[in-house]
Motif scaffolding. Structure first.
Motif, short mmCIF file in Angstrom:
data_model
loop_
_atom_site.label_atom_id
_atom_site.label_comp_id
_atom_site.label_asym_id
_atom_site.label_seq_id
_atom_site.Cartn_x
_atom_site.Cartn_y
_atom_site.Cartn_z
N UNK A 30 0.80 -1.23 0.00
CA UNK A 30 0.00 0.00 0.00
C UNK A 30 0.83 1.28 0.00
N UNK A 31 1.91 1.32 0.77
CA UNK A 31 2.74 2.52 0.83
C UNK A 31 3.41 2.80 -0.51
N UNK A 32 3.90 1.76 -1.15
CA UNK A 32 4.56 1.92 -2.45
C UNK A 32 3.55 2.38 -3.50
N UNK A 33 2.36 1.79 -3.51
CA UNK A 33 1.32 2.17 -4.47
C UNK A 33 0.93 3.63 -4.25
N UNK A 34 0.74 4.02 -3.00
CA UNK A 34 0.28 5.37 -2.68
C UNK A 34 1.24 6.45 -3.14
N UNK A 35 2.51 6.14 -3.29
CA UNK A 35 3.49 7.14 -3.71
C UNK A 35 3.27 7.60 -5.15
N UNK A 39 -0.84 13.88 -2.75
CA UNK A 39 -1.24 13.88 -1.34
C UNK A 39 -2.75 14.02 -1.17
N UNK A 40 -3.41 14.69 -2.13
CA UNK A 40 -4.85 14.91 -2.03
C UNK A 40 -5.63 14.20 -3.15
N UNK A 41 -5.06 13.12 -3.66
CA UNK A 41 -5.70 12.35 -4.74
C UNK A 41 -7.12 11.94 -4.33
N UNK A 42 -8.02 11.99 -5.29
CA UNK A 42 -9.43 11.63 -5.07
C UNK A 42 -9.72 10.35 -5.84
N UNK A 43 -10.29 9.39 -5.14
CA UNK A 43 -10.65 8.10 -5.74
C UNK A 43 -12.14 7.85 -5.59
N UNK A 48 -16.75 3.14 -2.85
CA UNK A 48 -15.94 3.85 -1.86
C UNK A 48 -15.41 5.15 -2.43
N UNK A 49 -15.40 6.17 -1.60
CA UNK A 49 -14.86 7.47 -1.98
C UNK A 49 -13.70 7.76 -1.04
N UNK A 50 -12.53 7.97 -1.60
CA UNK A 50 -11.28 8.03 -0.85
C UNK A 50 -10.57 9.32 -1.23
N UNK A 51 -10.00 10.00 -0.24
CA UNK A 51 -9.27 11.23 -0.51
C UNK A 51 -7.93 11.18 0.23
N UNK A 52 -6.85 11.32 -0.49
CA UNK A 52 -5.53 11.46 0.11
C UNK A 52 -4.80 10.15 0.32
N UNK A 53 -3.49 10.27 0.43
CA UNK A 53 -2.63 9.09 0.56
C UNK A 53 -2.94 8.26 1.81
N UNK A 115 2.00 12.58 -11.09
CA UNK A 115 1.31 11.86 -10.02
C UNK A 115 -0.18 11.82 -10.31
N UNK A 116 -0.81 10.71 -9.97
CA UNK A 116 -2.23 10.52 -10.21
C UNK A 116 -3.03 11.35 -9.20
N UNK A 117 -3.83 12.27 -9.70
CA UNK A 117 -4.62 13.13 -8.82
C UNK A 117 -6.08 12.69 -8.74
#
Length: 152
Positions: A30-35, A39-43, A48-53, A115-117
């Motif tokens: 997860x840490x490697x993927x999140x990089x 920092x404020x990426x929206x998924x 599920x709605x996810x915001x940030x690393x 970076x993917x935002x």
């Protein structure tokens, strides 16, 4: 190591971005993927709605606790400017030992640093039996670039 592809994407850099994403997701780290995300990426991932690393890391930790032996294949679908669309398949087993094949489409948007935002993901799961598996581990060099629907 070559630099991270940045927008605007062309066919070569978009394909490289997709392969890099597949490679890092197959680490199930997860840490490697999140990089790869801002920092404020929206998924949006399914429902599920996810915001940030921090939320990305928490989400992925839970994901890979329930999706064991996870193995993914992504394919470039389309690209323009700072956006990429992919389709993908992955297989995993749940903690009860049942196998699943998941089919999905993703829309990605990148910042100027590559970076993917934004990530929008729609996924459908199909139960399979272990003998029907066709995706195993990381993609071999010979398999790179193969269409995901060719994985029969």
């Amino acid at each position: 190591m070559s630099p991270m592809p940045v927008p605007p994407f062309d066919a070569e850099t978009a394909a490289a971005k997709v392969q890099a994403a597949e490679d890092v997701w197959n680490t199930c780290d997860p840490e490697k993927v999140a990089m790869g995300y801002t920092d404020d990426s929206v998924w949006r991932n399914r429902d599920s709605f996810i915001v940030g690393r921090d939320q990305i890391i928490a989400f992925l930790r839970q994901k890979w606790q329930r999706e064991l032996d996870y193995s993914l294949r992504k394919q470039l679908w389309a690209f323009t400017g700072n956006r990429i669309a992919v389709r993908y398949q992955y297989e995993s087993r749940d903690p009860a030992g049942r196998w699943w094949r998941s089919y999905g489409n993703e829309l990605w948007e990148y910042d100027d640093a590559g970076l993917n935002s934004r990530r929008e993901s729609s996924i459908n799961d199909v139960p399979i039996i272990e003998s029907e598996r066709r995706i195993f581990g990381r993609r071999s060099d010979a398999d790179r670039g193969r269409d995901v629907i060719d994985l029969r």
